[in-house]
Design a protein around this motif. Sequence first.
Motif, PDB file in Angstrom:
ATOM      1  N   GLN A  12       0.831  -1.201   0.000  1.00 14.57           N
ATOM      2  CA  GLN A  12       0.000   0.000   0.000  1.00 14.57           C
ATOM      3  C   GLN A  12       0.867   1.253   0.000  1.00 14.57           C
ATOM      4  N   ALA A  13       0.306   2.324  -0.484  1.00 11.34           N
ATOM      5  CA  ALA A  13       1.020   3.591  -0.488  1.00 11.34           C
ATOM      6  C   ALA A  13       1.495   3.927   0.923  1.00 11.34           C
ATOM      7  N   GLY A  14       2.716   4.404   1.000  1.00 12.70           N
ATOM      8  CA  GLY A  14       3.325   4.694   2.283  1.00 12.70           C
ATOM      9  C   GLY A  14       4.111   3.540   2.870  1.00 12.70           C
ATOM     10  N   GLY A  15       3.973   2.383   2.277  1.00 11.77           N
ATOM     11  CA  GLY A  15       4.663   1.200   2.770  1.00 11.77           C
ATOM     12  C   GLY A  15       6.102   1.110   2.307  1.00 11.77           C
ATOM     13  N   SER A  16       6.739  -0.009   2.654  1.00 14.29           N
ATOM     14  CA  SER A  16       8.162  -0.204   2.357  1.00 14.29           C
ATOM     15  C   SER A  16       8.398  -1.575   1.742  1.00 14.29           C
ATOM     16  N   LEU A  17       9.429  -1.629   0.944  1.00 14.76           N
ATOM     17  CA  LEU A  17       9.938  -2.888   0.411  1.00 14.76           C
ATOM     18  C   LEU A  17      11.451  -2.790   0.342  1.00 14.76           C
ATOM     19  N   VAL A  78      23.387  -6.333  -3.601  1.00 13.20           N
ATOM     20  CA  VAL A  78      23.076  -4.909  -3.531  1.00 13.20           C
ATOM     21  C   VAL A  78      21.610  -4.779  -3.159  1.00 13.20           C
ATOM     22  N   PHE A  79      21.318  -3.832  -2.281  1.00 12.20           N
ATOM     23  CA  PHE A  79      19.968  -3.655  -1.772  1.00 12.20           C
ATOM     24  C   PHE A  79      19.400  -2.309  -2.227  1.00 12.20           C
ATOM     25  N   LEU A  80      18.097  -2.274  -2.348  1.00 10.62           N
ATOM     26  CA  LEU A  80      17.383  -1.016  -2.533  1.00 10.62           C
ATOM     27  C   LEU A  80      16.259  -0.975  -1.514  1.00 10.62           C
ATOM     28  N   GLN A  81      16.471  -0.172  -0.489  1.00  9.03           N
ATOM     29  CA  GLN A  81      15.436   0.021   0.533  1.00  9.03           C
ATOM     30  C   GLN A  81      14.500   1.108   0.047  1.00  9.03           C
ATOM     31  N   MET A  82      13.237   0.781  -0.065  1.00 13.11           N
ATOM     32  CA  MET A  82      12.244   1.714  -0.587  1.00 13.11           C
ATOM     33  C   MET A  82      11.221   1.998   0.501  1.00 13.11           C
ATOM     34  N   LEU A  85       6.539   4.462  -0.221  1.00 11.56           N
ATOM     35  CA  LEU A  85       6.202   4.132  -1.606  1.00 11.56           C
ATOM     36  C   LEU A  85       4.935   4.834  -2.051  1.00 11.56           C
ATOM     37  N   ARG A  86       4.940   5.189  -3.317  1.00  6.07           N
ATOM     38  CA  ARG A  86       3.817   5.896  -3.931  1.00  6.07           C
ATOM     39  C   ARG A  86       3.298   5.094  -5.127  1.00  6.07           C
ATOM     40  N   PRO A  87       2.073   5.304  -5.514  1.00  4.75           N
ATOM     41  CA  PRO A  87       1.568   4.584  -6.693  1.00  4.75           C
ATOM     42  C   PRO A  87       2.434   4.794  -7.933  1.00  4.75           C
ATOM     43  N   GLU A  88       3.023   5.970  -8.072  1.00  2.51           N
ATOM     44  CA  GLU A  88       3.869   6.233  -9.246  1.00  2.51           C
ATOM     45  C   GLU A  88       5.189   5.476  -9.215  1.00  2.51           C
ATOM     46  N   ASP A  89       5.476   4.791  -8.101  1.00  9.14           N
ATOM     47  CA  ASP A  89       6.658   3.932  -8.045  1.00  9.14           C
ATOM     48  C   ASP A  89       6.391   2.550  -8.646  1.00  9.14           C
ATOM     49  N   THR A  90       5.144   2.293  -8.990  1.00  8.92           N
ATOM     50  CA  THR A  90       4.792   1.006  -9.580  1.00  8.92           C
ATOM     51  C   THR A  90       5.541   0.792 -10.886  1.00  8.92           C
ATOM     52  N   ALA A  91       6.261  -0.316 -10.972  1.00  8.00           N
ATOM     53  CA  ALA A  91       7.071  -0.603 -12.156  1.00  8.00           C
ATOM     54  C   ALA A  91       7.739  -1.963 -11.977  1.00  8.00           C
ATOM     55  N   VAL A  92       8.343  -2.433 -13.041  1.00  4.96           N
ATOM     56  CA  VAL A  92       9.255  -3.563 -12.940  1.00  4.96           C
ATOM     57  C   VAL A  92      10.633  -2.986 -12.642  1.00  4.96           C
ATOM     58  N   TYR A  93      11.241  -3.467 -11.597  1.00  6.56           N
ATOM     59  CA  TYR A  93      12.555  -2.992 -11.180  1.00  6.56           C
ATOM     60  C   TYR A  93      13.625  -3.991 -11.608  1.00  6.56           C
ATOM     61  N   TYR A  94      14.671  -3.470 -12.202  1.00 11.30           N
ATOM     62  CA  TYR A  94      15.788  -4.275 -12.672  1.00 11.30           C
ATOM     63  C   TYR A  94      17.079  -3.827 -11.994  1.00 11.30           C
ATOM     64  N   CYS A  95      17.959  -4.787 -11.721  1.00  8.62           N
ATOM     65  CA  CYS A  95      19.298  -4.407 -11.316  1.00  8.62           C
ATOM     66  C   CYS A  95      20.249  -4.710 -12.477  1.00  8.62           C
ATOM     67  N   LEU A 121       8.634  -7.197  -9.962  1.00 13.58           N
ATOM     68  CA  LEU A 121       7.514  -6.263 -10.058  1.00 13.58           C
ATOM     69  C   LEU A 121       7.188  -5.654  -8.702  1.00 13.58           C
ATOM     70  N   VAL A 122       7.098  -4.345  -8.685  1.00 15.26           N
ATOM     71  CA  VAL A 122       6.664  -3.603  -7.507  1.00 15.26           C
ATOM     72  C   VAL A 122       5.351  -2.916  -7.855  1.00 15.26           C
ATOM     73  N   THR A 123       4.327  -3.203  -7.067  1.00 14.77           N
ATOM     74  CA  THR A 123       3.012  -2.593  -7.281  1.00 14.77           C
ATOM     75  C   THR A 123       2.609  -1.869  -6.011  1.00 14.77           C
ATOM     76  N   VAL A 124       2.326  -0.598  -6.141  1.00 15.41           N
ATOM     77  CA  VAL A 124       1.932   0.218  -5.000  1.00 15.41           C
ATOM     78  C   VAL A 124       0.493   0.650  -5.202  1.00 15.41           C
ATOM     79  N   SER A 125      -0.358   0.235  -4.292  1.00 18.15           N
ATOM     80  CA  SER A 125      -1.777   0.578  -4.399  1.00 18.15           C
ATOM     81  C   SER A 125      -2.072   1.850  -3.617  1.00 18.15           C
ATOM     82  N   SER A 126      -3.039   2.596  -4.114  1.00 19.42           N
ATOM     83  CA  SER A 126      -3.393   3.870  -3.462  1.00 19.42           C
ATOM     84  C   SER A 126      -4.432   3.676  -2.381  1.00 19.42           C
TER      85      SER A 126
END
Length: 126
Positions: A12-17, A78-82, A85-95, A121-126
């Motif tokens: 959900q929006a505001g959450g972390s991954l 390598v890590f990416l702490q997110m 999170l916002r809905p506009e962050d929804t995307a497929v993330y690649y390293c 895949l990262v999906t952020v719901s509003s």
Amino acid sequence: VQLQASGGGLVQAGGSLRLSCTASGYTLNNYAIGWFRQAPGKEREGVSCISRGGGQTYHADSVKGRFTISRDNAKRTVFLQMNGLRPEDTAVYYCAARRVIVTHLPICDPDEFSYWGQGTLVTVSS
């Protein structure tokens, strides 16, 4: 070098991954690493990159203050702490990795990186 990205999911929006990018069979000591993302209908863009020693990092303006890239060369990860999170962050993330000789950080652009993992895949719901 073979890279494996993991850690994506629905949040959900505001959450972390926390995303992880692990190299199999290779050390990452001589590679700068980047996280990139591609949303539907958009071009792939640089999110965060880190120099081979970890001393230099780059974060796109859109994620600055919310995302943090780090690396553990001993664990070849390598890590990416997110956070935030916002809905506009929804995307497929690649390293991706780029072999470098110098310690400075290369431009965090997809065209500058040669070795790519599969996306997560990262999906952020509003």
